[in-house]
Design a protein around this motif. Sequence first.
Motif, PDB file in Angstrom:
ATOM      1  N   GLY A 142      67.350 -17.508 -35.041  1.00 34.66           N
ATOM      2  CA  GLY A 142      68.309 -17.614 -33.938  1.00 34.66           C
ATOM      3  C   GLY A 142      69.242 -16.417 -33.846  1.00 34.66           C
ATOM      4  N   THR A 143      70.419 -16.670 -33.317  1.00 37.39           N
ATOM      5  CA  THR A 143      71.373 -15.597 -33.039  1.00 37.39           C
ATOM      6  C   THR A 143      72.296 -15.388 -34.239  1.00 37.39           C
ATOM      7  OG1 THR A 143      71.312 -16.172 -30.691  1.00 37.39           O
ATOM      8  CG2 THR A 143      73.184 -14.855 -31.435  1.00 37.39           C
ATOM      9  N   PRO A 144      72.350 -14.156 -34.777  1.00 33.36           N
ATOM     10  CA  PRO A 144      73.279 -13.888 -35.875  1.00 33.36           C
ATOM     11  C   PRO A 144      74.712 -14.246 -35.464  1.00 33.36           C
ATOM     12  CG  PRO A 144      71.799 -12.024 -35.558  1.00 33.36           C
ATOM     13  CD  PRO A 144      71.567 -12.965 -34.401  1.00 33.36           C
ATOM     14  N   LEU A 145      75.540 -14.564 -36.435  1.00 32.21           N
ATOM     15  CA  LEU A 145      76.960 -14.931 -36.243  1.00 32.21           C
ATOM     16  C   LEU A 145      77.166 -16.375 -35.765  1.00 32.21           C
ATOM     17  CD1 LEU A 145      77.103 -11.643 -35.869  1.00 32.21           C
ATOM     18  CD2 LEU A 145      79.395 -12.142 -35.054  1.00 32.21           C
ATOM     19  N   ILE A 146      76.122 -17.006 -35.200  1.00 26.63           N
ATOM     20  CA  ILE A 146      76.273 -18.389 -34.745  1.00 26.63           C
ATOM     21  C   ILE A 146      75.907 -19.287 -35.926  1.00 26.63           C
ATOM     22  CG2 ILE A 146      75.588 -20.126 -33.021  1.00 26.63           C
ATOM     23  CD1 ILE A 146      77.099 -17.668 -31.881  1.00 26.63           C
ATOM     24  N   SER A 147      76.936 -19.766 -36.645  1.00 32.05           N
ATOM     25  CA  SER A 147      76.750 -20.483 -37.922  1.00 32.05           C
ATOM     26  C   SER A 147      75.898 -19.645 -38.873  1.00 32.05           C
ATOM     27  CB  SER A 147      76.114 -21.863 -37.713  1.00 32.05           C
ATOM     28  OG  SER A 147      76.998 -22.701 -37.026  1.00 32.05           O
ATOM     29  N   ASP A 148      76.051 -18.365 -38.811  1.00 31.37           N
ATOM     30  CA  ASP A 148      75.324 -17.416 -39.650  1.00 31.37           C
ATOM     31  C   ASP A 148      76.226 -16.218 -39.942  1.00 31.37           C
ATOM     32  OD1 ASP A 148      72.820 -18.372 -40.302  1.00 31.37           O
ATOM     33  OD2 ASP A 148      71.888 -17.733 -38.435  1.00 31.37           O
ATOM     34  N   PRO A 149      75.887 -15.430 -40.998  1.00 36.42           N
ATOM     35  CA  PRO A 149      76.717 -14.267 -41.315  1.00 36.42           C
ATOM     36  C   PRO A 149      76.670 -13.199 -40.227  1.00 36.42           C
ATOM     37  CG  PRO A 149      75.084 -14.691 -43.037  1.00 36.42           C
ATOM     38  CD  PRO A 149      74.765 -15.605 -41.910  1.00 36.42           C
ATOM     39  N   CYS A 182      68.854 -19.471 -29.540  1.00 34.68           N
ATOM     40  CA  CYS A 182      70.020 -20.046 -30.207  1.00 34.68           C
ATOM     41  C   CYS A 182      69.830 -21.560 -30.118  1.00 34.68           C
ATOM     42  CB  CYS A 182      71.304 -19.601 -29.512  1.00 34.68           C
ATOM     43  SG  CYS A 182      72.752 -20.331 -30.271  1.00 34.68           S
ATOM     44  N   ALA A 183      69.810 -22.225 -31.277  1.00 35.43           N
ATOM     45  CA  ALA A 183      69.451 -23.655 -31.298  1.00 35.43           C
ATOM     46  C   ALA A 183      70.387 -24.490 -30.433  1.00 35.43           C
ATOM     47  CB  ALA A 183      69.449 -24.165 -32.733  1.00 35.43           C
ATOM     48  N   MET A 184      71.682 -24.181 -30.457  1.00 33.21           N
ATOM     49  CA  MET A 184      72.603 -25.050 -29.711  1.00 33.21           C
ATOM     50  C   MET A 184      72.427 -24.879 -28.200  1.00 33.21           C
ATOM     51  SD  MET A 184      75.930 -23.607 -28.677  1.00 33.21           S
ATOM     52  CE  MET A 184      76.561 -21.948 -28.723  1.00 33.21           C
ATOM     53  N   PHE A 233      77.006 -30.108 -32.579  1.00 31.15           N
ATOM     54  CA  PHE A 233      77.082 -29.939 -34.036  1.00 31.15           C
ATOM     55  C   PHE A 233      75.709 -29.523 -34.581  1.00 31.15           C
ATOM     56  CE2 PHE A 233      79.816 -33.509 -32.756  1.00 31.15           C
ATOM     57  CZ  PHE A 233      81.054 -33.067 -33.201  1.00 31.15           C
ATOM     58  N   TYR A 234      75.732 -28.789 -35.696  1.00 30.34           N
ATOM     59  CA  TYR A 234      74.510 -28.543 -36.452  1.00 30.34           C
ATOM     60  C   TYR A 234      74.499 -29.511 -37.633  1.00 30.34           C
ATOM     61  CZ  TYR A 234      73.294 -24.151 -34.034  1.00 30.34           C
ATOM     62  OH  TYR A 234      72.913 -23.218 -33.119  1.00 30.34           O
ATOM     63  N   GLU A 235      73.325 -30.043 -37.951  1.00 35.53           N
ATOM     64  CA  GLU A 235      73.253 -30.984 -39.070  1.00 35.53           C
ATOM     65  C   GLU A 235      71.965 -30.784 -39.848  1.00 35.53           C
ATOM     66  OE1 GLU A 235      74.596 -32.358 -41.491  1.00 35.53           O
ATOM     67  OE2 GLU A 235      76.030 -33.487 -40.263  1.00 35.53           O
ATOM     68  N   GLU A 260      65.206 -29.765 -38.757  1.00 34.41           N
ATOM     69  CA  GLU A 260      66.519 -29.209 -38.410  1.00 34.41           C
ATOM     70  C   GLU A 260      67.050 -29.924 -37.169  1.00 34.41           C
ATOM     71  OE1 GLU A 260      66.970 -24.836 -39.545  1.00 34.41           O
ATOM     72  OE2 GLU A 260      65.129 -24.893 -38.385  1.00 34.41           O
ATOM     73  N   PHE A 261      68.372 -30.109 -37.130  1.00 33.78           N
ATOM     74  CA  PHE A 261      68.954 -30.932 -36.066  1.00 33.78           C
ATOM     75  C   PHE A 261      70.114 -30.259 -35.344  1.00 33.78           C
ATOM     76  CE2 PHE A 261      67.144 -33.778 -39.144  1.00 33.78           C
ATOM     77  CZ  PHE A 261      66.573 -34.782 -38.386  1.00 33.78           C
ATOM     78  N   VAL A 262      70.153 -30.502 -34.037  1.00 37.01           N
ATOM     79  CA  VAL A 262      71.369 -30.254 -33.265  1.00 37.01           C
ATOM     80  C   VAL A 262      71.789 -31.623 -32.736  1.00 37.01           C
ATOM     81  CG1 VAL A 262      72.429 -29.071 -31.302  1.00 37.01           C
ATOM     82  CG2 VAL A 262      70.560 -27.965 -32.566  1.00 37.01           C
TER      83      VAL A 262
HETATM   84  N1  SAM Z   1      72.004 -18.819 -35.876  1.00 40.28           N
HETATM   85  C1  SAM Z   1      71.257 -20.022 -35.596  1.00 40.28           C
HETATM   86  C2  SAM Z   1      71.247 -20.280 -34.094  1.00 40.28           C
HETATM   87  O1  SAM Z   1      71.388 -19.339 -33.319  1.00 40.28           O
HETATM   88  O2  SAM Z   1      71.066 -21.424 -33.684  1.00 40.28           O
HETATM   89  C3  SAM Z   1      71.761 -21.190 -36.396  1.00 40.28           C
HETATM   90  C4  SAM Z   1      71.731 -20.976 -37.873  1.00 40.28           C
HETATM   91  S1  SAM Z   1      72.310 -22.313 -38.823  1.00 40.28           S
HETATM   92  C5  SAM Z   1      72.344 -21.621 -40.427  1.00 40.28           C
HETATM   93  C6  SAM Z   1      70.927 -23.371 -38.957  1.00 40.28           C
HETATM   94  C7  SAM Z   1      71.122 -24.675 -38.209  1.00 40.28           C
HETATM   95  O3  SAM Z   1      70.815 -24.492 -36.831  1.00 40.28           O
HETATM   96  C8  SAM Z   1      70.189 -25.772 -38.667  1.00 40.28           C
HETATM   97  O4  SAM Z   1      70.698 -26.472 -39.804  1.00 40.28           O
HETATM   98  C9  SAM Z   1      70.135 -26.666 -37.445  1.00 40.28           C
HETATM   99  O5  SAM Z   1      71.285 -27.472 -37.365  1.00 40.28           O
HETATM  100  C10 SAM Z   1      70.164 -25.620 -36.320  1.00 40.28           C
HETATM  101  N2  SAM Z   1      68.799 -25.224 -35.967  1.00 40.28           N
HETATM  102  C11 SAM Z   1      68.200 -24.054 -36.203  1.00 40.28           C
HETATM  103  N3  SAM Z   1      66.931 -24.056 -35.742  1.00 40.28           N
HETATM  104  C12 SAM Z   1      66.733 -25.266 -35.197  1.00 40.28           C
HETATM  105  C13 SAM Z   1      65.617 -25.899 -34.551  1.00 40.28           C
HETATM  106  N4  SAM Z   1      64.466 -25.271 -34.408  1.00 40.28           N
HETATM  107  N5  SAM Z   1      65.778 -27.173 -34.122  1.00 40.28           N
HETATM  108  C14 SAM Z   1      66.945 -27.820 -34.273  1.00 40.28           C
HETATM  109  N6  SAM Z   1      68.025 -27.273 -34.873  1.00 40.28           N
HETATM  110  C15 SAM Z   1      67.910 -26.026 -35.326  1.00 40.28           C
END
Ligand code: SAM
Length: 280
Positions: free
Chosen positions: A86-93, A115-117, A160-162, A219-221
Motif C-alpha cells: 500500500g501507501t507508505p506513511l499510512i499506518s506505515d513508516p 491504499c487499503a482504507m 480502522f485497521y485491524e 487482513e481487515f479494514v
Molecule cells: N500502508 C498500508 C495502506 O496503504 O493501506 C497499510 C499498512 S498497515 C501496516 C497494514 C494494515 O492495513 C493491515 O493490518 C490491514 O488492517 C490493512 N490492510 C492492508 N492490506 C489489506 C488488504 N488487502 N485487505 C484488508 N486490509 C488490508
Amino acid sequence: MSESALYIVATPIGNLEDFTPRGIKTLSSVALIAAEDTRHSARLMAHFDIKTPMIAVHDHNERQQGQKIINSLAQGDSVALISDAGTPLISDPGFVIVREVRAAGYRVVPVPGCCAMVAALSAAGIASDRFAFEGFVPSKSQQRLNYYENLAAESRSLIFYESPHRIEASLEAIVTAFGADRPIVIAREITKTFETFLSGSAEEVLHQVQADHNQRKGEFVVIVQGAPQADASLLDADATRVLDILLEELSVKQASALASKITGVKKKVLYQAALEKKVD
Ligand code: SAM
C-alpha cells in the motif's frame, strides 16, 4: 530522471496487477529503494524484474536512514520509499523521512496507488463524503474500549485497521461502544483470493465472524458508520422557547447546556439548534 527527488511509491495490497506502470518505472530507475522490509519487498522486485539496490527503513531507524537518503539526494541520485504494502506513511513508516527530506530542501514526489482504507471505503456502501481514518486501535482491551467510546458520537464514517487475532475482540468492543445496531462493514483480504465484505449491524457482523473461523483470517479494514447527526428541526415549541430566551443572555454553549437541564432535551440537539439560530 532529471532533478533528484524522493519518490513515495505505493505498492499493491495483494493483487500484483494493481501495481501502476509509473510505480514500476520509478522503482526501476531510481538509484536506491528504501523499503520497510527488504526481504518482503524482494518478492515484488523479482516479480517485476527490478534490480535497484534496497536499504531497510523501519520505525526504529528512520532518522539514521533519513540521513543516508539525504546524502544520496545530495549526490544527485533519486531514491524511492516503499512499505510492505500500500501507501507508505499510512499506518506505515516514512513520515520522519519525508519531513526531513523536505526540510533539507529536496523534492518529495508521490507516486500514488493502492491504499487499503481507500479501497475499503470505495466499495463499502458507507457514507464516503466525510470520514476519519483512525488506523490501528490500541491492542489492550480496556484501552481499545475507551478509545471506541470516545468516538461513539463522531458523525463522520470511521475507518480502522485491524489484525486477524484481534478482529473478534475488536468487534465485541465496537458493539459495546457504538451500540449493537450501528451499521458497520468489514473488508477482508481486499484484492486477494478470499476478498470478503461483511456488512450489517455491528452485532450481525460480529455474529458472522464468530460463526465462521475463515472470517477471522487475513487482513481487515473496519468501517463504522458515523453517529446520526442531531436533528435540530425535532425541537418542540417549549424547548425552542426556553432556548430562545436563554440565547438572549448566554453563549450558545451555556444556553444549550442550561436548556437541556430545564427541558430534558439532549444537549447536542439544543446546541445544534442554537448554532443555527445564531447564524440566522
Ligand atoms: N500502508 C498500508 C495502506 O496503504 O493501506 C497499510 C499498512 S498497515 C501496516 C497494514 C494494515 O492495513 C493491515 O493490518 C490491514 O488492517 C490493512 N490492510 C492492508 N492490506 C489489506 C488488504 N488487502 N485487505 C484488508 N486490509 C488490508
